[in-house]
Motif scaffolding. Structure first.
Motif, PDB file in Angstrom:
ATOM      1  N   LEU A  42      -2.743  36.567   9.038  1.00 45.32           N
ATOM      2  CA  LEU A  42      -3.566  36.286  10.204  1.00 45.32           C
ATOM      3  C   LEU A  42      -4.503  37.445  10.469  1.00 45.32           C
ATOM      4  O   LEU A  42      -4.255  38.582  10.059  1.00 45.32           O
ATOM      5  N   THR A  43      -5.592  37.135  11.157  1.00 47.83           N
ATOM      6  CA  THR A  43      -6.561  38.146  11.549  1.00 47.83           C
ATOM      7  C   THR A  43      -7.159  37.751  12.890  1.00 47.83           C
ATOM      8  O   THR A  43      -7.049  36.594  13.308  1.00 47.83           O
ATOM      9  N   VAL A  44      -7.758  38.704  13.547  1.00 45.47           N
ATOM     10  CA  VAL A  44      -8.370  38.467  14.857  1.00 45.47           C
ATOM     11  C   VAL A  44      -9.886  38.454  14.699  1.00 45.47           C
ATOM     12  O   VAL A  44     -10.463  39.354  14.071  1.00 45.47           O
ATOM     13  N   GLU A  62     -15.070  42.098   6.718  1.00 46.25           N
ATOM     14  CA  GLU A  62     -14.022  43.121   6.730  1.00 46.25           C
ATOM     15  C   GLU A  62     -12.757  42.618   7.420  1.00 46.25           C
ATOM     16  O   GLU A  62     -11.656  43.099   7.130  1.00 46.25           O
ATOM     17  N   ALA A  63     -12.897  41.672   8.335  1.00 45.32           N
ATOM     18  CA  ALA A  63     -11.747  41.078   9.012  1.00 45.32           C
ATOM     19  C   ALA A  63     -11.128  39.947   8.199  1.00 45.32           C
ATOM     20  O   ALA A  63     -10.190  39.287   8.680  1.00 45.32           O
ATOM     21  N   GLY A  90     -11.715  37.256  19.610  1.00 43.13           N
ATOM     22  CA  GLY A  90     -10.378  37.547  20.107  1.00 43.13           C
ATOM     23  C   GLY A  90      -9.336  36.528  19.695  1.00 43.13           C
ATOM     24  O   GLY A  90      -8.141  36.745  19.902  1.00 43.13           O
ATOM     25  N   LYS A  91      -9.760  35.419  19.094  1.00 43.35           N
ATOM     26  CA  LYS A  91      -8.815  34.383  18.682  1.00 43.35           C
ATOM     27  C   LYS A  91      -8.151  34.776  17.373  1.00 43.35           C
ATOM     28  O   LYS A  91      -8.795  35.273  16.455  1.00 43.35           O
ATOM     29  N   GLU A  92      -6.867  34.550  17.264  1.00 41.13           N
ATOM     30  CA  GLU A  92      -6.118  34.869  16.053  1.00 41.13           C
ATOM     31  C   GLU A  92      -6.129  33.665  15.112  1.00 41.13           C
ATOM     32  O   GLU A  92      -5.695  32.573  15.495  1.00 41.13           O
ATOM     33  N   VAL A  93      -6.616  33.855  13.899  1.00 43.05           N
ATOM     34  CA  VAL A  93      -6.742  32.763  12.921  1.00 43.05           C
ATOM     35  C   VAL A  93      -6.268  33.259  11.558  1.00 43.05           C
ATOM     36  O   VAL A  93      -6.033  34.460  11.359  1.00 43.05           O
ATOM     37  N   VAL A  99     -16.387  31.375  10.185  1.00 45.24           N
ATOM     38  CA  VAL A  99     -16.908  31.656  11.525  1.00 45.24           C
ATOM     39  C   VAL A  99     -18.408  31.397  11.515  1.00 45.24           C
ATOM     40  O   VAL A  99     -19.134  31.949  10.678  1.00 45.24           O
ATOM     41  N   ARG A 100     -18.878  30.558  12.416  1.00 49.49           N
ATOM     42  CA  ARG A 100     -20.309  30.265  12.523  1.00 49.49           C
ATOM     43  C   ARG A 100     -20.955  31.214  13.518  1.00 49.49           C
ATOM     44  O   ARG A 100     -20.418  31.421  14.611  1.00 49.49           O
ATOM     45  N   ILE A 101     -22.066  31.776  13.144  1.00 48.92           N
ATOM     46  CA  ILE A 101     -22.820  32.653  14.052  1.00 48.92           C
ATOM     47  C   ILE A 101     -24.251  32.141  14.149  1.00 48.92           C
ATOM     48  O   ILE A 101     -24.852  31.715  13.169  1.00 48.92           O
TER      49      ILE A 101
END
Length: 320
Positions: A42-44, A62-63, A90-93, A99-101
């Motif tokens: 998992l990562t944040v 990097e995450a 801040g969500k743990e996934v 991740v869309r930016i």
């Protein structure tokens, strides 16, 4: 005579190399298999809003996350800056989550030409350009079901920030396919273009005022939406001319009368308040006087106690 055995170094080294390759393949393949099918790491998600696009991508990778960049226009942040992200920071996934930016590229988004496309394909293309659909109206036609017949604003139009579009889609064939579409709320020029796409045209134009709508917006139509109509028939429309209604100025007499009414009203309220205060004071004074009279009246005390406090000599005076 015994034969002499010669050790084959070539075959030996080949066997060693093959064995090493198999071990590496097993270890590497196991890691790949576990990462894709039994991924529990998992990562944040970091907060990258307000960062430069390259810097935001760097932090997300990097995450252990993957990145999808969506170009859009906004005035909230400078060029090439992230102004939104999904999922939220801040969500743990799990790692490798996409991740869309949304990055401000400063370019105007134009309505693509989706006329003739199937609705699902058109939705996919609009989503790729971050264009949202506000309304979908269905119109019976000879086109394939769910085919895009028209779009508002028309293709090539530059969209404002957060502006949505409306599309006209082919519905299932009916006995009478000529039905008036709903064009209220559309700009006159865009409505004319949309009607042209389905074989109708605008005829007479009337004007009225509606302060809740933009100028040149269609308020009503004749025939009304949903009415059967012949192909080529002209449509009468009523549009908003944007003329403001001036308030009638009050005359001096009206102002004086209004002021006098306010003065009279205040005087009446003051008189009522004064009267109520006087009544309250009067009630309070009467109550105090009654209490004082009861305390100073001996006959009342004798009546109430059943005995007389007067001296006996008073009776002789009464007899005389």
């Amino acid at each position: 005579m015994a034969t002499e055995y010669k050790f084959n170094y070539g075959k030996f080294f080949k066997s060693i190399i093959v064995l090493i390759c198999l071990v590496v393949l097993v270890i590497f393949g196991r890691r790949v298999f576990e990462r894709h099918f039994f991924n529990t790491r998992l990562t944040v998600i970091p907060d990258v809003t307000g960062l430069d696009k390259k810097e935001a991508i760097k932090y997300l990778k990097e995450a252990g996350l993957k990145v999808k960049v969506i170009n859009s226009k906004t005035e909230k942040v400078p060029l090439d800056t992230v102004h939104n992200q999904d999922p939220r920071p801040g969500k743990e996934v799990k790692v490798n989550r996409v991740v869309r930016i949304w990055v401000n590229n400063g370019e105007d988004v134009k309505v693509p030409n989706i006329i003739g496309l199937e609705l699902l394909e058109a939705r996919s293309r609009l989503k790729g350009q971050n264009i949202q659909i506000e309304t979908i109206d269905y119109y019976p036609s000879n086109q394939k079901y769910n085919t895009i017949l028209g779009v508002y604003p028309k293709p090539g139009t530059k969209l404002e920030i957060n502006q949505k579009i409306s599309i006209l889609v082919s519905s299932q064939q009916m006995i009478d396919p000529s039905v008036m579409p709903n064009i209220t709320g559309l700009d006159l020029n865009d409505a004319r273009e949309l009607l042209k796409q389905i074989g109708l045209e605008i005829g007479s134009i009337s004007q009225t005022n509606d302060p809740t709508l933009p100028i040149n917006t269609i308020i009503s139509t004749n025939p009304a939406a949903g009415t059967k109509i012949q192909r080529g028939q002209k449509v009468s429309v009523v549009i908003n001319n944007g003329a403001s209604i001036k308030k009638r100025a009050r005359s001096n007499e009206e102002i004086i009368n209004r002021s006098q009414q306010n003065i009279n009203q205040k005087e009446i309220e003051k008189a009522i308040d004064d009267t109520m205060n006087k009544m309250d004071n009067n009630d309070s004074t009467n109550s105090q006087q009654d209490n004082k009279q009861q305390n100073n009246n001996p006959s009342d005390n004798s009546n109430s106690n059943g005995t007389s406090n007067e001296p006996s000599g008073d009776g002789g005076d009464d007899d005389n």
